[in-house]
Design a protein around this motif. Sequence first.
Motif, PDB file in Angstrom:
ATOM      1  N   PRO A 120      29.819  44.194  47.161  1.00 17.27           N
ATOM      2  CA  PRO A 120      29.938  45.452  46.421  1.00 17.27           C
ATOM      3  C   PRO A 120      29.107  46.580  47.036  1.00 17.27           C
ATOM      4  O   PRO A 120      29.262  47.733  46.654  1.00 17.27           O
ATOM      5  CB  PRO A 120      29.393  45.085  45.039  1.00 17.27           C
ATOM      6  CG  PRO A 120      28.378  44.026  45.319  1.00 17.27           C
ATOM      7  CD  PRO A 120      28.962  43.235  46.475  1.00 17.27           C
ATOM      8  N   LEU A 121      28.235  46.236  47.980  1.00 16.00           N
ATOM      9  CA  LEU A 121      27.345  47.231  48.573  1.00 16.00           C
ATOM     10  C   LEU A 121      28.013  47.936  49.746  1.00 16.00           C
ATOM     11  O   LEU A 121      28.740  47.321  50.525  1.00 16.00           O
ATOM     12  CB  LEU A 121      26.058  46.556  49.067  1.00 16.00           C
ATOM     13  CG  LEU A 121      25.262  45.755  48.046  1.00 16.00           C
ATOM     14  CD1 LEU A 121      24.072  45.071  48.706  1.00 16.00           C
ATOM     15  CD2 LEU A 121      24.826  46.620  46.887  1.00 16.00           C
ATOM     16  N   GLU A 125      24.001  51.067  51.872  1.00 17.62           N
ATOM     17  CA  GLU A 125      23.179  50.324  50.908  1.00 17.62           C
ATOM     18  C   GLU A 125      22.661  49.028  51.530  1.00 17.62           C
ATOM     19  O   GLU A 125      21.503  48.656  51.322  1.00 17.62           O
ATOM     20  CB  GLU A 125      23.977  50.046  49.633  1.00 17.62           C
ATOM     21  CG  GLU A 125      24.236  51.289  48.801  1.00 17.62           C
ATOM     22  CD  GLU A 125      25.285  51.119  47.724  1.00 17.62           C
ATOM     23  OE1 GLU A 125      25.365  51.984  46.846  1.00 17.62           O
ATOM     24  OE2 GLU A 125      26.055  50.127  47.772  1.00 17.62           O
ATOM     25  N   ARG A 158      21.300  52.148  42.785  1.00  7.57           N
ATOM     26  CA  ARG A 158      22.691  51.667  42.839  1.00  7.57           C
ATOM     27  C   ARG A 158      22.740  50.205  43.276  1.00  7.57           C
ATOM     28  O   ARG A 158      23.554  49.424  42.779  1.00  7.57           O
ATOM     29  CB  ARG A 158      23.529  52.544  43.763  1.00  7.57           C
ATOM     30  CG  ARG A 158      23.874  53.882  43.136  1.00  7.57           C
ATOM     31  CD  ARG A 158      25.034  54.568  43.846  1.00  7.57           C
ATOM     32  NE  ARG A 158      24.767  54.871  45.232  1.00  7.57           N
ATOM     33  CZ  ARG A 158      24.252  56.011  45.685  1.00  7.57           C
ATOM     34  NH1 ARG A 158      23.930  56.955  44.836  1.00  7.57           N
ATOM     35  NH2 ARG A 158      24.066  56.211  46.963  1.00  7.57           N
ATOM     36  N   LYS A 162      24.470  47.280  41.164  1.00  7.19           N
ATOM     37  CA  LYS A 162      25.581  46.513  41.728  1.00  7.19           C
ATOM     38  C   LYS A 162      25.279  45.023  41.842  1.00  7.19           C
ATOM     39  O   LYS A 162      26.188  44.193  41.753  1.00  7.19           O
ATOM     40  CB  LYS A 162      25.968  47.059  43.111  1.00  7.19           C
ATOM     41  CG  LYS A 162      26.660  48.401  43.050  1.00  7.19           C
ATOM     42  CD  LYS A 162      26.992  48.879  44.450  1.00  7.19           C
ATOM     43  CE  LYS A 162      27.747  50.180  44.455  1.00  7.19           C
ATOM     44  NZ  LYS A 162      28.102  50.600  45.832  1.00  7.19           N
ATOM     45  N   THR A 163      24.017  44.678  42.077  1.00  8.84           N
ATOM     46  CA  THR A 163      23.645  43.262  42.209  1.00  8.84           C
ATOM     47  C   THR A 163      23.203  42.663  40.875  1.00  8.84           C
ATOM     48  O   THR A 163      22.906  41.478  40.811  1.00  8.84           O
ATOM     49  CB  THR A 163      22.517  43.078  43.241  1.00  8.84           C
ATOM     50  OG1 THR A 163      21.367  43.827  42.818  1.00  8.84           O
ATOM     51  CG2 THR A 163      22.958  43.495  44.626  1.00  8.84           C
TER      52      THR A 163
END
Length: 181
Positions: A120-121, A125, A158, A162-163
């Motif tokens: 998702p990164l 990021e 973020r 996300k994690t």
Amino acid sequence: MFATEDDLEVVAVLGHLDDILPASVRERPDVMVLDAHLPGAGGIDAVARRSSAGGVLVLSDRDLPAAASLRLVRQAPRVGLIGTDTSPGELVGAIRKIARGQTVLDSGLMLAAIRVKDNPLTDRECEVLKLVTTGATAQEVARKLCLSAGTVRNYLSRILAKTHARSRIEAIRKAEQAGWI
């Protein structure tokens, strides 16, 4: 070892990713053999993708993040992926296969790459998080990446979201286990 083979010629030995692309333009090798853990910016998969060599054989151990393995596997047959535990004879054979345009993929590394979860990164990021793994502060990351400290803090926020992590350490652990960094 390669120089002892009649049909192989070593044109350069380099120790940093940043030196590879200029050397590949200058030397025009048929096949480049790269260690997946060479230091430098951009990552081994980006270097392999941008190389002017006819083929690229990446040597990796099982510690290569699965996401990087997957990006390399997707470049086959031009890019091959082989384990560092491969015998010298198998390594020379793999170089010859890549030179002929044949696919070389280590089954263990390939399976790990296929099983990776979607990351998702963003690339940026991941870059920020990799620098954080070294213990760098937001200000140090900002200087290294030519960003403001506020932008780095925004990236870190973020990344945590996300994690689903509560701390940078937890985000690093999750990203490493998932093979994202």
